[in-house]
Design a protein around this motif. Sequence first.
Motif, PDB file in Angstrom:
ATOM      1  N   PRO A   1       0.813  -1.218   0.000  1.00  0.00           N
ATOM      2  CA  PRO A   1       0.000   0.000   0.000  1.00  0.00           C
ATOM      3  C   PRO A   1       0.847   1.268   0.000  1.00  0.00           C
ATOM      4  O   PRO A   1       1.955   1.288   0.534  1.00  0.00           O
ATOM      5  N   LEU A   2       0.290   2.302  -0.595  1.00  0.00           N
ATOM      6  CA  LEU A   2       0.912   3.625  -0.596  1.00  0.00           C
ATOM      7  C   LEU A   2       0.525   4.412   0.651  1.00  0.00           C
ATOM      8  O   LEU A   2       1.297   5.206   1.169  1.00  0.00           O
ATOM      9  N   LEU A   3      -0.705   4.175   1.128  1.00  0.00           N
ATOM     10  CA  LEU A   3      -1.279   4.965   2.211  1.00  0.00           C
ATOM     11  C   LEU A   3      -2.562   4.280   2.667  1.00  0.00           C
ATOM     12  O   LEU A   3      -3.214   3.600   1.871  1.00  0.00           O
ATOM     13  N   THR A   4      -2.924   4.472   3.917  1.00  0.00           N
ATOM     14  CA  THR A   4      -4.216   3.995   4.419  1.00  0.00           C
ATOM     15  C   THR A   4      -4.983   5.193   4.967  1.00  0.00           C
ATOM     16  O   THR A   4      -4.386   6.162   5.427  1.00  0.00           O
ATOM     17  N   MET A   5      -6.298   5.117   4.890  1.00  0.00           N
ATOM     18  CA  MET A   5      -7.069   6.289   5.302  1.00  0.00           C
ATOM     19  C   MET A   5      -8.490   5.945   5.761  1.00  0.00           C
ATOM     20  O   MET A   5      -9.015   4.882   5.451  1.00  0.00           O
TER      21      MET A   5
ATOM     22  N   PRO B   1      -5.810   3.298   9.867  1.00  0.00           N
ATOM     23  CA  PRO B   1      -5.778   4.489   9.012  1.00  0.00           C
ATOM     24  C   PRO B   1      -4.616   5.396   9.404  1.00  0.00           C
ATOM     25  O   PRO B   1      -4.424   5.708  10.570  1.00  0.00           O
ATOM     26  N   PHE B   2      -3.834   5.803   8.407  1.00  0.00           N
ATOM     27  CA  PHE B   2      -2.700   6.699   8.606  1.00  0.00           C
ATOM     28  C   PHE B   2      -3.148   8.160   8.519  1.00  0.00           C
ATOM     29  O   PHE B   2      -2.670   9.005   9.262  1.00  0.00           O
ATOM     30  N   ILE B   3      -4.068   8.447   7.597  1.00  0.00           N
ATOM     31  CA  ILE B   3      -4.653   9.788   7.518  1.00  0.00           C
ATOM     32  C   ILE B   3      -6.168   9.665   7.607  1.00  0.00           C
ATOM     33  O   ILE B   3      -6.732   8.605   7.332  1.00  0.00           O
ATOM     34  N   GLU B   4      -6.798  10.750   8.018  1.00  0.00           N
ATOM     35  CA  GLU B   4      -8.256  10.844   7.946  1.00  0.00           C
ATOM     36  C   GLU B   4      -8.590  12.126   7.221  1.00  0.00           C
ATOM     37  O   GLU B   4      -7.918  13.144   7.386  1.00  0.00           O
ATOM     38  N   THR B   5      -9.607  12.034   6.360  1.00  0.00           N
ATOM     39  CA  THR B   5      -9.994  13.156   5.524  1.00  0.00           C
ATOM     40  C   THR B   5     -11.434  13.564   5.815  1.00  0.00           C
ATOM     41  O   THR B   5     -12.204  12.813   6.396  1.00  0.00           O
ATOM     42  N   TRP B   6     -11.765  14.753   5.387  1.00  0.00           N
ATOM     43  CA  TRP B   6     -13.099  15.339   5.539  1.00  0.00           C
ATOM     44  C   TRP B   6     -13.580  15.335   6.982  1.00  0.00           C
ATOM     45  O   TRP B   6     -14.754  15.080   7.266  1.00  0.00           O
ATOM     46  N   THR B   7     -12.661  15.667   7.902  1.00  0.00           N
ATOM     47  CA  THR B   7     -13.065  15.746   9.308  1.00  0.00           C
ATOM     48  C   THR B   7     -14.051  16.887   9.549  1.00  0.00           C
ATOM     49  O   THR B   7     -14.743  16.893  10.561  1.00  0.00           O
TER      50      THR B   7
ATOM     51  N   LEU C   1      -2.344  18.674  -2.803  1.00  0.00           N
ATOM     52  CA  LEU C   1      -1.634  17.793  -3.725  1.00  0.00           C
ATOM     53  C   LEU C   1      -0.146  17.741  -3.414  1.00  0.00           C
ATOM     54  O   LEU C   1       0.460  16.661  -3.437  1.00  0.00           O
ATOM     55  N   GLU C   2       0.453  18.869  -3.062  1.00  0.00           N
ATOM     56  CA  GLU C   2       1.882  18.884  -2.765  1.00  0.00           C
ATOM     57  C   GLU C   2       2.239  18.186  -1.449  1.00  0.00           C
ATOM     58  O   GLU C   2       3.404  17.882  -1.208  1.00  0.00           O
ATOM     59  N   ASP C   3       1.271  17.893  -0.597  1.00  0.00           N
ATOM     60  CA  ASP C   3       1.526  17.188   0.662  1.00  0.00           C
ATOM     61  C   ASP C   3       1.645  15.678   0.483  1.00  0.00           C
ATOM     62  O   ASP C   3       2.190  14.983   1.349  1.00  0.00           O
ATOM     63  N   TYR C   4       1.122  15.153  -0.617  1.00  0.00           N
ATOM     64  CA  TYR C   4       1.084  13.698  -0.782  1.00  0.00           C
ATOM     65  C   TYR C   4       2.468  13.059  -0.809  1.00  0.00           C
ATOM     66  O   TYR C   4       2.668  11.987  -0.249  1.00  0.00           O
ATOM     67  N   GLU C   5       3.443  13.689  -1.443  1.00  0.00           N
ATOM     68  CA  GLU C   5       4.774  13.086  -1.513  1.00  0.00           C
ATOM     69  C   GLU C   5       5.335  12.829  -0.110  1.00  0.00           C
ATOM     70  O   GLU C   5       5.824  11.753   0.185  1.00  0.00           O
ATOM     71  N   GLY C   6       5.226  13.815   0.773  1.00  0.00           N
ATOM     72  CA  GLY C   6       5.698  13.651   2.147  1.00  0.00           C
ATOM     73  C   GLY C   6       4.904  12.608   2.911  1.00  0.00           C
ATOM     74  O   GLY C   6       5.475  11.820   3.676  1.00  0.00           O
TER      75      GLY C   6
ATOM     76  N   LEU D   1       3.313   9.994   1.626  1.00  0.00           N
ATOM     77  CA  LEU D   1       3.677   8.672   1.107  1.00  0.00           C
ATOM     78  C   LEU D   1       5.020   8.226   1.669  1.00  0.00           C
ATOM     79  O   LEU D   1       5.191   7.058   2.049  1.00  0.00           O
ATOM     80  N   GLN D   2       5.973   9.146   1.755  1.00  0.00           N
ATOM     81  CA  GLN D   2       7.285   8.801   2.310  1.00  0.00           C
ATOM     82  C   GLN D   2       7.189   8.453   3.783  1.00  0.00           C
ATOM     83  O   GLN D   2       7.795   7.483   4.242  1.00  0.00           O
ATOM     84  N   GLU D   3       6.430   9.234   4.542  1.00  0.00           N
ATOM     85  CA  GLU D   3       6.264   8.959   5.969  1.00  0.00           C
ATOM     86  C   GLU D   3       5.567   7.619   6.190  1.00  0.00           C
ATOM     87  O   GLU D   3       5.969   6.834   7.056  1.00  0.00           O
ATOM     88  N   TYR D   4       4.534   7.355   5.411  1.00  0.00           N
ATOM     89  CA  TYR D   4       3.830   6.070   5.528  1.00  0.00           C
ATOM     90  C   TYR D   4       4.784   4.918   5.212  1.00  0.00           C
ATOM     91  O   TYR D   4       4.844   3.939   5.940  1.00  0.00           O
ATOM     92  N   ALA D   5       5.530   5.044   4.130  1.00  0.00           N
ATOM     93  CA  ALA D   5       6.461   3.979   3.718  1.00  0.00           C
ATOM     94  C   ALA D   5       7.529   3.716   4.774  1.00  0.00           C
ATOM     95  O   ALA D   5       7.951   2.573   4.967  1.00  0.00           O
TER      96      ALA D   5
END
Length: 152
Positions: A24-28, A108-114, A135-140, A142-146
Amino acid sequence: MSVSCPWEGGCRCGRVRFKVSAQPLLTMACHCTGCQRMTASAFSLSVAIPSEGFEVTEGEPVIGGLHGATRHYFCPYCLSWMFTRPEGMDWFVNLRATMLEDASWFTPFIETWTSEKLPWATTPAVHSYAAVPALEDYEGLLQEYASGAPKP
């Protein structure tokens, strides 16, 4: 717990099956009212899988929920919401975590639409967003999750 690829899963009735061959790239967890209504719950749980690592192996899912550029795929028989292909993000599939045969590792690593969440709903997510990450936050993310988030 370590669960190596490939993973398998399917809908509630088993007529649509899939295989995951990439980590996985990310969980949410998504708290938007659309997810609340489609899951009949407080939020939906999903795993972002690289598109090349996801394959439907049996059955033919159908589009339901929203019928626009973002497509939600369901089993045509039991109507389980199985995965989503988000608009403009063809590089991953957003798989409903509970469709996996073994989702015991999922957190879940992130939660959205709180901003739309039910007041009592909480998750152990590390990052929370009123809507979605920029959009620019996703790279960081993904790296943190990995590098350290719980995963198989």
